[in-house]
Design a protein around this motif. Structure first.
Motif, PDB file in Angstrom:
ATOM      1  N   MET A   1      74.602 -96.325  61.337  1.00 15.12           N
ATOM      2  CA  MET A   1      75.853 -96.354  60.585  1.00 15.12           C
ATOM      3  C   MET A   1      75.574 -95.832  59.185  1.00 15.12           C
ATOM      4  SD  MET A   1      78.278 -99.600  59.745  1.00 15.12           S
ATOM      5  CE  MET A   1      79.695 -99.389  58.687  1.00 15.12           C
ATOM      6  N   LYS A   2      76.340 -94.907  58.840  1.00 18.06           N
ATOM      7  CA  LYS A   2      76.120 -94.275  57.561  1.00 18.06           C
ATOM      8  C   LYS A   2      77.029 -94.918  56.513  1.00 18.06           C
ATOM      9  CE  LYS A   2      75.723 -89.763  55.451  1.00 18.06           C
ATOM     10  NZ  LYS A   2      75.909 -88.300  55.646  1.00 18.06           N
ATOM     11  N   ILE A   3      76.382 -95.329  55.368  1.00 15.47           N
ATOM     12  CA  ILE A   3      77.129 -96.004  54.288  1.00 15.47           C
ATOM     13  C   ILE A   3      77.296 -95.005  53.153  1.00 15.47           C
ATOM     14  CG2 ILE A   3      77.114 -97.931  52.646  1.00 15.47           C
ATOM     15  CD1 ILE A   3      75.360 -99.438  54.582  1.00 15.47           C
ATOM     16  N   SER A   4      78.503 -94.948  52.706  1.00 15.07           N
ATOM     17  CA  SER A   4      78.796 -94.003  51.621  1.00 15.07           C
ATOM     18  C   SER A   4      78.281 -94.543  50.291  1.00 15.07           C
ATOM     19  CB  SER A   4      80.305 -93.749  51.542  1.00 15.07           C
ATOM     20  OG  SER A   4      80.976 -94.958  51.198  1.00 15.07           O
ATOM     21  N   SER A   5      78.270 -93.677  49.362  1.00 14.91           N
ATOM     22  CA  SER A   5      77.807 -94.062  48.005  1.00 14.91           C
ATOM     23  C   SER A   5      78.695 -95.135  47.392  1.00 14.91           C
ATOM     24  CB  SER A   5      77.787 -92.826  47.099  1.00 14.91           C
ATOM     25  OG  SER A   5      76.888 -91.871  47.594  1.00 14.91           O
ATOM     26  N   ARG A   6      79.985 -95.021  47.657  1.00 17.31           N
ATOM     27  CA  ARG A   6      80.906 -96.011  47.106  1.00 17.31           C
ATOM     28  C   ARG A   6      80.646 -97.386  47.698  1.00 17.31           C
ATOM     29  NH1 ARG A   6      86.010 -97.998  48.259  1.00 17.31           N
ATOM     30  NH2 ARG A   6      87.301 -98.445  46.430  1.00 17.31           N
ATOM     31  N   LYS A   8      77.785 -98.383  48.935  1.00 12.86           N
ATOM     32  CA  LYS A   8      76.516 -98.863  48.374  1.00 12.86           C
ATOM     33  C   LYS A   8      76.722 -99.505  47.009  1.00 12.86           C
ATOM     34  CE  LYS A   8      73.512 -95.501  50.659  1.00 12.86           C
ATOM     35  NZ  LYS A   8      72.577 -94.379  50.459  1.00 12.86           N
ATOM     36  N   MET A   9      77.593 -98.870  46.236  1.00 11.41           N
ATOM     37  CA  MET A   9      77.852 -99.420  44.902  1.00 11.41           C
ATOM     38  C   MET A   9      78.530-100.778  44.996  1.00 11.41           C
ATOM     39  SD  MET A   9      77.545 -99.031  41.700  1.00 11.41           S
ATOM     40  CE  MET A   9      77.085 -97.292  41.616  1.00 11.41           C
ATOM     41  N   LEU A  10      79.475-100.901  45.939  1.00 12.88           N
ATOM     42  CA  LEU A  10      80.161-102.179  46.114  1.00 12.88           C
ATOM     43  C   LEU A  10      79.203-103.265  46.608  1.00 12.88           C
ATOM     44  CD1 LEU A  10      83.530-100.947  47.728  1.00 12.88           C
ATOM     45  CD2 LEU A  10      83.175-101.798  45.395  1.00 12.88           C
ATOM     46  N   LEU A  11      78.310-102.897  47.546  1.00  9.09           N
ATOM     47  CA  LEU A  11      77.316-103.858  48.023  1.00  9.09           C
ATOM     48  C   LEU A  11      76.388-104.307  46.904  1.00  9.09           C
ATOM     49  CD1 LEU A  11      76.375-102.342  51.517  1.00  9.09           C
ATOM     50  CD2 LEU A  11      77.588-104.487  51.088  1.00  9.09           C
ATOM     51  N   LEU A  12      76.012-103.350  46.040  1.00 11.97           N
ATOM     52  CA  LEU A  12      75.126-103.688  44.913  1.00 11.97           C
ATOM     53  C   LEU A  12      75.808-104.648  43.954  1.00 11.97           C
ATOM     54  CD1 LEU A  12      72.472-103.262  43.406  1.00 11.97           C
ATOM     55  CD2 LEU A  12      73.514-101.252  42.320  1.00 11.97           C
ATOM     56  N   VAL A  13      77.096-104.358  43.720  1.00  9.21           N
ATOM     57  CA  VAL A  13      77.848-105.246  42.830  1.00  9.21           C
ATOM     58  C   VAL A  13      77.974-106.636  43.439  1.00  9.21           C
ATOM     59  CG1 VAL A  13      80.117-105.656  41.781  1.00  9.21           C
ATOM     60  CG2 VAL A  13      79.104-103.370  41.733  1.00  9.21           C
TER      61      VAL A  13
END
Length: 391
Positions: A1-6, A8-13
């Motif tokens: 499953m490919k995760i977009s950059s957006r 990834k940013m939300l997961l990091l937050v």
């Protein structure tokens, strides 16, 4: 499953928020509570430490006050006998009678008994007045009436009376009376009846009554026998006059100042200085440490008037050291009695370093008693116009 950059940013937050939440709830809050608890404990410890420090300071003050009061009580009881021994009284007075040429035909002693000594203190009493009364008195130069208030005190002491009939020369009698009055022990001439002889105008006959008092000593001397031994052995007009040779021209039993120096272990301050025979002890100042204390004594002269002042680290007399106290020397010279003592150990370091300024036409005589022979407690910086004698 490919995760977009957006994403990834939300997961990091999300991870940061969850981490911050966990840190705040499980780390920061617990440490904050512990920190508050430690801060409260620190404040409590600091308050306890301050109380202990204040208690230590108060203990030092109370200890110093106790030593000062102890010295005054001990010194006040010095003129009174610890106990009355009739045999020693007889030996003592026989010695005095022989020394002063008093021919005693009979002598009687009373038994030693308890007596009440009364003392009345008269002081000024405040009196309410109209303010204009004072103004009127000042205007007409009228002395205002002063109301006096009497306050009586009483104390119990052992007492013995001796009454003797005598015949002697007038001047010998005066010397005998003066010797009793200036003695280190308090002899009270309570009654006397003196008449001149018909054969000689200078020959006196009569009867004299002398009272002796004793009080319990709060501070036992090392050897109470010294009182009578000293009085009997040296109870003469002047023990330094032998075979008409003057050994000490400055010998005296009366002084202007009195100083005492002792160890820190003593119940009295290590250094005390005041007027000789000051019953109020208002003139005394003290110092109390296991070190050499600096003492300053000054004298000055203005015409025929003499003035003094002195100070220690803890006080001065007068309190305002800019002022001077006028006095009249009791001898032809200014004098001070200094009582010292031997060192008690190597750790005993107390003493007095005395600085003297004597701007008068009289010598300042210092008589030092019982100082340590190896490590003296007394050191006098100034020797100009000063004479020091060690006994």
């Amino acid at each position: 499953m490919k995760i977009s950059s957006r994403e990834k940013m939300l997961l990091l937050v999300l991870v940061l928020v969850i981490g911050a939440y966990l840190f705040y709830n499980f780390v920061y809050l617990k440490n904050e509570e512990r920190l508050a608890s430690l801060e409260q404990e620190l404040n409590e410890k600091a308050a306890t430490a301050n109380e202990l420090l204040n208690a230590v300071e108060r203990e030092k003050e109370l200890s110093f006050e106790f030593k000062s009061l102890n010295f005054e009580i001990s010194d006040m009881s010095t003129p009174y006998l610890p106990q009355i021994d009739q045999e020693k009284v007889i030996v003592f007075f026989n010695k005095y009678f022989d020394n002063y040429g008093i021919d005693v035909s009979s002598i009687n002693f009373t038994d030693v008994n308890l007596t009440t000594v009364e003392y009345t203190n008269i002081s000024k009493k405040d009196k309410a007045e109209y303010p204009l009364h004072d103004l009127k008195n000042k205007y007409f130069e009228v002395d205002a009436e002063v109301a006096l208030e009497e306050e009586s005190f009483s104390a119990t002491a052992e007492n013995m009376q001796l009454v003797f009939d005598f015949e002697t020369d007038y001047y010998d009698l005066m010397d005998f009376i003066d010797a009793l009055q200036t003695n280190q022990i308090n002899f009270v001439i309570s009654n006397s009846n003196i008449v001149s002889s018909e054969e000689s105008a200078t020959t006196m006959t009569g009867t004299m009554q002398v009272a002796l008092y004793s009080i319990p000593k709060l501070h036992d001397h090392e050897n109470l026998e010294w009182v009578w031994n000293d009085l009997i052995e040296y109870g003469r007009a002047n023990p330094f006059y032998l075979d008409n040779v003057v050994l000490n021209p400055y010998w005296t039993t009366r002084y202007d100042l009195n100083m005492s120096v002792g160890p820190i272990q003593s119940d009295s301050p290590t250094v005390s200085i005041g007027l000789f025979n000051d019953p109020t002890y208002n003139s005394y100042v003290y110092a109390d440490s296991n070190n050499v204390e600096n003492i300053e004594i000054q004298f000055k002269q203005e015409g025929d008037e003499y003035f003094y002042k002195y100070k220690t680290l803890l006080g001065s007399y007068p309190d305002n050291y800019q002022f001077w106290i006028e006095f009249e020397p009791v001898n032809e010279f200014i004098s001070m009695n200094v009582t010292s003592s031997a060192r008690t150990s190597e750790e005993d370091q107390s003493g007095a370093n005395i600085s003297i300024v004597n701007n008068t036409d009289k010598l300042f005589y210092i008589n030092v008693y019982s100082d340590d022979l190896v490590r003296p407690r007394i050191n006098v910086e100034t020797t100009e116009n000063v004479i020091i004698k060690n006994d």
